[in-house]
Design a protein around this motif. Structure first.
Motif, short mmCIF file in Angstrom:
data_model
loop_
_atom_site.label_atom_id
_atom_site.label_comp_id
_atom_site.label_asym_id
_atom_site.label_seq_id
_atom_site.Cartn_x
_atom_site.Cartn_y
_atom_site.Cartn_z
N PRO A 183 6.81 -4.26 -13.43
CA PRO A 183 7.75 -3.17 -13.86
C PRO A 183 7.62 -1.86 -13.27
CG PRO A 183 5.58 -3.57 -15.43
CD PRO A 183 5.68 -4.61 -14.20
N VAL A 184 6.74 -1.58 -12.57
CA VAL A 184 6.19 -0.55 -11.85
C VAL A 184 7.12 -0.38 -10.68
CG1 VAL A 184 4.76 1.18 -10.68
CG2 VAL A 184 3.97 -0.30 -12.55
N HIS A 185 7.92 0.79 -10.36
CA HIS A 185 8.85 1.06 -9.16
C HIS A 185 8.53 2.48 -8.56
CE1 HIS A 185 10.85 -2.49 -10.35
NE2 HIS A 185 11.06 -1.93 -11.66
N LEU A 186 7.83 2.61 -7.39
CA LEU A 186 7.68 3.78 -6.60
C LEU A 186 8.44 4.05 -5.54
CD1 LEU A 186 3.88 3.36 -7.29
CD2 LEU A 186 5.19 4.64 -8.52
N GLU A 187 8.71 5.05 -5.37
CA GLU A 187 9.52 5.54 -4.20
C GLU A 187 8.76 6.64 -3.46
OE1 GLU A 187 14.14 6.40 -3.06
OE2 GLU A 187 13.45 6.19 -5.12
N ALA A 188 8.52 6.56 -2.45
CA ALA A 188 8.08 8.09 -1.48
C ALA A 188 9.08 8.97 -1.20
CB ALA A 188 7.17 7.56 -0.22
N VAL A 189 9.13 10.16 -1.76
CA VAL A 189 9.83 11.18 -1.39
C VAL A 189 9.46 12.43 -0.51
CG1 VAL A 189 11.39 10.79 -3.13
CG2 VAL A 189 9.67 12.31 -3.62
N ASP A 190 10.07 12.99 0.13
CA ASP A 190 9.58 14.26 0.93
C ASP A 190 9.80 15.29 -0.01
OD1 ASP A 190 8.71 15.66 3.08
OD2 ASP A 190 10.13 15.22 4.19
N ALA A 191 8.94 15.98 -0.69
CA ALA A 191 8.77 17.06 -1.66
C ALA A 191 7.65 17.55 -1.52
CB ALA A 191 9.34 16.32 -2.84
N PRO A 192 7.57 18.89 -2.34
CA PRO A 192 6.46 19.71 -2.15
C PRO A 192 5.40 19.01 -3.04
CG PRO A 192 8.32 21.02 -2.30
CD PRO A 192 8.88 19.85 -2.49
N GLY A 193 4.24 18.81 -2.82
CA GLY A 193 3.15 18.32 -3.72
C GLY A 193 3.22 16.87 -3.55
N GLN A 194 3.97 16.20 -2.82
CA GLN A 194 4.00 14.83 -2.50
C GLN A 194 3.56 14.34 -0.91
OE1 GLN A 194 4.88 12.49 -4.77
NE2 GLN A 194 5.02 14.75 -6.01
N PRO A 195 3.05 13.05 -1.05
CA PRO A 195 2.43 12.79 0.43
C PRO A 195 3.64 12.53 1.41
CG PRO A 195 2.03 11.11 -1.21
CD PRO A 195 2.50 12.41 -1.75
N THR A 196 3.58 12.57 2.65
CA THR A 196 4.64 12.54 3.30
C THR A 196 4.98 11.03 3.69
OG1 THR A 196 3.43 14.30 4.80
CG2 THR A 196 5.23 13.02 6.03
N PRO A 197 6.24 10.88 3.63
CA PRO A 197 6.71 9.65 3.42
C PRO A 197 6.43 8.81 4.86
CG PRO A 197 8.34 10.88 2.54
CD PRO A 197 7.29 11.64 3.05
N SER A 198 5.92 7.54 4.73
CA SER A 198 5.61 6.86 5.98
C SER A 198 5.62 5.32 5.61
CB SER A 198 4.34 7.19 6.45
OG SER A 198 3.29 6.57 5.62
N ALA A 199 5.63 4.50 6.70
CA ALA A 199 5.58 3.15 6.54
C ALA A 199 4.21 2.67 5.78
CB ALA A 199 5.59 2.19 7.66
N ALA A 200 2.95 3.37 5.89
CA ALA A 200 1.76 3.08 5.37
C ALA A 200 1.76 3.61 3.87
CB ALA A 200 0.97 3.97 6.27
N LEU A 201 2.54 4.63 3.53
CA LEU A 201 2.55 4.94 2.17
C LEU A 201 3.40 4.15 1.33
CD1 LEU A 201 1.81 7.49 0.27
CD2 LEU A 201 4.02 8.42 0.76
N ASP A 202 4.56 3.77 1.96
CA ASP A 202 5.50 2.55 1.38
C ASP A 202 4.57 1.21 1.16
OD1 ASP A 202 7.82 3.56 1.06
OD2 ASP A 202 8.75 3.07 3.12
N GLU A 203 3.73 1.16 2.20
CA GLU A 203 2.80 -0.23 1.93
C GLU A 203 1.90 0.05 0.67
OE1 GLU A 203 -0.22 -2.99 4.34
OE2 GLU A 203 0.57 -1.19 5.14
N LEU A 204 1.23 1.11 0.81
CA LEU A 204 0.32 1.68 -0.71
C LEU A 204 1.18 1.38 -1.79
CD1 LEU A 204 -2.52 2.71 -1.29
CD2 LEU A 204 -1.59 4.94 -1.13
N TYR A 205 2.41 2.06 -1.71
CA TYR A 205 3.02 2.05 -3.15
C TYR A 205 3.40 0.43 -3.44
CZ TYR A 205 3.91 7.08 -3.31
OH TYR A 205 3.43 8.46 -3.48
N ARG A 206 3.62 -0.22 -2.58
CA ARG A 206 3.80 -1.62 -2.94
C ARG A 206 2.64 -2.36 -3.49
NH1 ARG A 206 7.87 0.33 -0.94
NH2 ARG A 206 7.77 0.87 -3.44
N SER A 207 1.56 -1.80 -2.79
CA SER A 207 0.26 -2.53 -3.45
C SER A 207 0.01 -1.99 -4.79
CB SER A 207 -0.79 -1.99 -2.77
OG SER A 207 -0.75 -2.81 -1.42
N PHE A 208 0.27 -0.65 -5.05
CA PHE A 208 0.42 0.08 -6.52
C PHE A 208 0.92 -0.99 -7.55
CE2 PHE A 208 -0.73 4.68 -5.07
CZ PHE A 208 -1.96 4.33 -4.92
#
Lengths: 383, 383, 383, 383
Positions: free
Chosen positions: D11-36
């Protein structure tokens, strides 16, 4: 009138006086006053100055009892007066000189030195009066509260809320003295006391001499409540407040002050209040107890407070001012501060021979009575 | 010793007696007792029976004051004694015969008849003592509390918490009497009282004679709290409890009982307690007040209670038993029930000439003191 | 209708069904339901089974998160996700699988793993949400609450009541992980939260690394209240509950049990609650926190309770049953017990490799919410 | 992972966005979000803006329901929907348009119109949800609470604390409508509710139609507590607050204001709160209820408050502003003020046709929840 024959003299005695706020004396007024006496009536206008003063005017007076005078008399009582059922305790109470020779250190408070010889037991009983023990020197007695033996040592504060069964047991080869504080005079004048005798002798288990009471094992951990214990009612479930904790708490406050942080009551004056860990409130419903530490050479600000306080010097020495009285005091000395009398203290400046290097004062008072009823007030005249 | 010269005789007097629980008399014991006297000390073992009884043993005794004796003396005082600053009030207090002629109906309570002549003002003051007025007959006086004039009429109960400014004003052509209840003796013995004089005269607005006080317009509606009023502190914001409401509440309880529903304290015995509508608690922090109604011919169960009660017969007549005393009482009569004395009443069986056909008793007591401190107890011996 | 154009589809969708307690389907009923939808109305009779069940039916489900799964992801976040203003914290929350993917471990509670790299600061802010930290392993971070740096070490519980400024500071060369518990979901659904950013950087003094916080020096002594500290408001003034005290309290309870005295919750099951020392109440107004110790081989009784609990295994291992779920758990594992789901645990019988030889469980719950509102209930089915 | 097969979509859906206070989007971050997502984890940094706003941002929106729209639908339900076991009540709830079509007027509150046909009974049940009835027009139904039949008439407020048995009985020839308020959504989201069915039919005695309930005869006298009634627990023992008292209390406040005395909330704005006479607190543990009266032509100050309120116009008309919404309202209209939305009202200036000549507003809210937990706040922006 109904219950009194005319032959019984009335306890009421009225006299007409020519004074402001008073009716003009006359034969008719005299006749009225005689009728008042006969009918057991007293007018407000002759009594208001005494009964309704601008601020509390204590019937007690400031007074000092020296430990060096008390202890030898307690020792002598140890030789002459047995402890047993009926007399119940070898306790010798301080009698304020203005309270008619009654064993009342103040109108609401009892303070006594208690003394137990080697091997002696003070018999079990219970009463609605709230009580505590405080130890200025010595050790070797166990207070047995609800069958839980609680060791007593120098600096320990041992409260015991009303209606708990309790006895004392000296398990050693040496006599021991300590002070008892109770609300006996308050319950006497308000007419609330109940009392019951307990068992004739303690069990072998209660004659045990553990290093810590069961109450401390359940309730003596900071901020931790045992889940298995009932929510608690009147008075603390913790039966001993050990000197090592009190001493460290006072040292911590002075250390915080030295580092520039809040922590002390006023400069050089640290203080803790003994509290019921199940409520955070005063340790007993009618009695407040505190330990104060004054750095060498510090003069505290005068304070006036509704209600009476009794102090015992735990360590160090200094000069105490109560109303118009001033005394130099040292270890073990006891004094009373009656209601609304200004109180201040100056600790000895020089090289104190006390453990902490400071003046340590144990205090107990009747403040919880006034706080519960909305009658508490304090005043710090010079601030 | 420190403050007393050896020449001053000690107020302490001790005597060795040969009795159970006491040390064996001897020359050595005598010598010890002389030292105790010199050092202002009193042993527990000589005092415990008095100070720590099995149950409260009141220093007061049951006593009855007849309205027909009191009222003429109040009227006579109206002629002879002016009301003004200094004497403050034309109030004449009941003095319990066992309390040394002091104006104490019980060790904690004050009860007085107050009397105000046509056009008189009793001057404004305030004090920490909590007070109320209760009117057994007459009307025409306004109690002015915090500049709010409150009319007083038969059956009304008018509380006034400590430290509120108050005065009284008789706006009519007739004198008026009522009773005052206060906690003067309690605050005197606990040493808490403060007092201040107010303005020398009331404003014209305060001399107004409204039919309802402002406090009733804000707080006199059942279950309704005015949003604009502060949450309230010590003592009720409602300054008058009117007889029409009290009477209806008592009638409702007896009606419920007649219909077979719960409502009465015991068969034939209805009762309401006057409460602070902002808290539901007792109307004053140290004083409880109630009205009881006993159907004709009903005998109530004896009750013992910690603390003292004072009753005034509001209507009807009956026979009252307090400890070993028994009196027939009628409208206006006042009596005191000391702490732990069994109390019961039988209402007159026949055709009562009271308004309600029943015996109506106003009661006030010091129970809130004991409840606040966890010292309250009751016992109903025959239940 | 007032604000919605008829073109907007209604969020209300009603369907007539032929079922007990439901009206008979008909064209007329359909028309009525369409009108309900248009007017934004929903009947009770179609919803009562869901909204008013016989007992709580949690929307959450029992679930387990393994420490060995969580920690590596937190470490990876340490590499990829900076900590700073805006994101505020490198905290990763547990999302109950039945709550729509929101970061809610239960409908009222938030649980997260937080991770701070060497030398990092998490920026200062404050919020009305109540929070705590609990450390299952590691050390080296100071939580700075109200400018008081509080060291965090294994076994420590560190509460922080709402609206206190706080930041975190890793003063060491090693990263550190811990868990955060908050009432974020409760305040989110009840709609009460406020939030403010604090200063951009901490002072040098706050970067200090004291061994004890100032709060512990004031409030960390058993039964002792600092006189100088304000009476306290919402939430504990004590910012750290150290493992040495918790461990000893639990050991004491098991020791008392072994000696035949009361002390444990049930045989072999010791437990303490973290409390506000100024009130004796729960450490936070909306969150309860406890530590439980289960002797080896002990099976606890199932308990049902209103409200949700989250557990973390602090030490040892065992088997946990929540409703119809059963898991074997070990150090660091986290699981949630939804409202009214039966919970019990069996500790591993054999030679545990835990420090205490027992199974130690940290627990937090939302119980204070229900107790404050009179909605708390427990049930122990097999007792 | 433990309970979920890898096949189940998270049920969890995460998306990396390029915004203040957010980590810089990257393939590694995407992978982390998939693990989350796989491990059911959600980071704080993607959610903080929604979960921890600067001030409450209600999920509900301001909304108005017109009485003229509601009543005909209730009447139609009277024809089509029977009342009986299972459906329990012919109650139709207001569904806030932003709350997903659920019958929640606000996230914590339920408001419904209930309708009972001549001779109908709504069956007996009890639940932990706290409830009240308020009558804007009509009469003829008795709410039977704990077997005490309570008549309902225009202007009456009838609370009923959780877990009391209750039923409704229409003893007349005419249907009757009223509104119900409950804390159903709060207990639903916090997961605390319990429910039990009662007896299948009421006794003849309960079908009686008394003019006053037994509860009013015991508790409906201002400041008077029946001695025979238990001290009370959760929620008021008084089951009806009659319009005659409410109306008079409001009139008294405006009269005091006209005389120059305090009494109103602000100029021209009188208000009373319905309270538990046994405690002076809110009438229900989770619900506050009040009646407000605004003199003609008066504009109230805007107020923001934590928690939701629902208003029903009892009499008169005016213009209401809630956040950015503004409506003209008249008798019976209902509207909701979500948490922290500014609210103010202007009463109609001209010749009102209301009974009192003023705008009378009934209000209920969830404020006691926030006050009990220390989360309550108000703000008056323009003061």
């Amino acid at each position: 009138m109904t219950q009194r024959s005319d032959a019984t003299p009335s306890p009421v005695h009225l006299e007409a006086v020519d004074a402001p706020g008073q009716p003009t004396p006359s034969a008719a007024l005299d006749e009225l006053y005689r009728s008042f006496e006969k009918e057991l009536l007293v007018p407000l206008w002759t009594e208001i100055g005494d009964l309704m003063p601008a601020h509390p005017q204590s019937k007690a007076q400031p007074h000092l009892w020296r430990w060096n005078d008390l202890l030898p008399l307690a020792e002598r009582a140890g030789e002459l007066v047995p402890v047993g059922r009926g007399g119940e305790r070898r306790a010798i109470a301080l009698a304020n000189p203005s309270l008619g020779g009654r064993p009342f250190v103040a109108p609401t408070l009892w303070a006594a030195i208690q003394y137990l010889m080697p091997g002696e037991d003070a018999p079990e009983h219970r009463h609605t009066q709230h009580a505590f023990r405080f130890v200025v020197e010595g050790e070797g007695v166990w207070t047995v509260v609800g069958q839980d033996p609680v060791p007593m040592r120098r600096g320990d504060f041992l409260p015991q809320a009303g209606w708990n069964w309790h006895a004392h047991h000296n398990a050693t080869e040496k006599p021991m003295a300590w002070i008892d504080g109770l609300d006996i005079p308050f319950q006497y004048s308000a007419e609330a006391p109940f009392f019951e005798f307990g068992r004739e002798r303690l069990s072998d288990a209660e004659h045990g001499t553990p290093d810590r009471s069961r109450s401390e094992r359940l309730w003596g951990h900071p901020g931790l409540r045992p889940l298995a214990s009932p929510a608690g009612g009147r008075g603390t479930p913790l039966l001993a407040y050990r000197w090592e904790h009190t001493n460290r708490a006072l040292a911590d406050q002075l250390e915080l002050e030295a580092e520039g942080h809040p922590g002390t009551v006023e400069p050089g004056h640290a203080a803790v209040r003994f509290c019921d860990p199940s409520t955070g409130s005063d340790v007993l419903p009618t009695i407040r107890a505190e330990m104060h530490r004054i750095r060498p050479g510090v003069q505290t600000q005068p304070v006036q407070e509704v209600g009476a306080s009794v102090y015992q010097v735990f360590d160090g020495s200094g000069t105490v001012t109560v109303g118009s009285q001033r005394w130099t005091v040292t270890r073990g000395d006891l004094f009373v501060v009656p209601s609304w009398q200004p109180f201040s203290v100056r600790s000895e400046a020089g090289s104190s021979d006390s453990d902490s290097g400071s003046l340590d004062l144990f205090r107990f008072s009747d403040s919880p009575i006034f706080e519960a009823l909305g009658l508490h007030r304090t005043h710090e005249p010079t601030r």
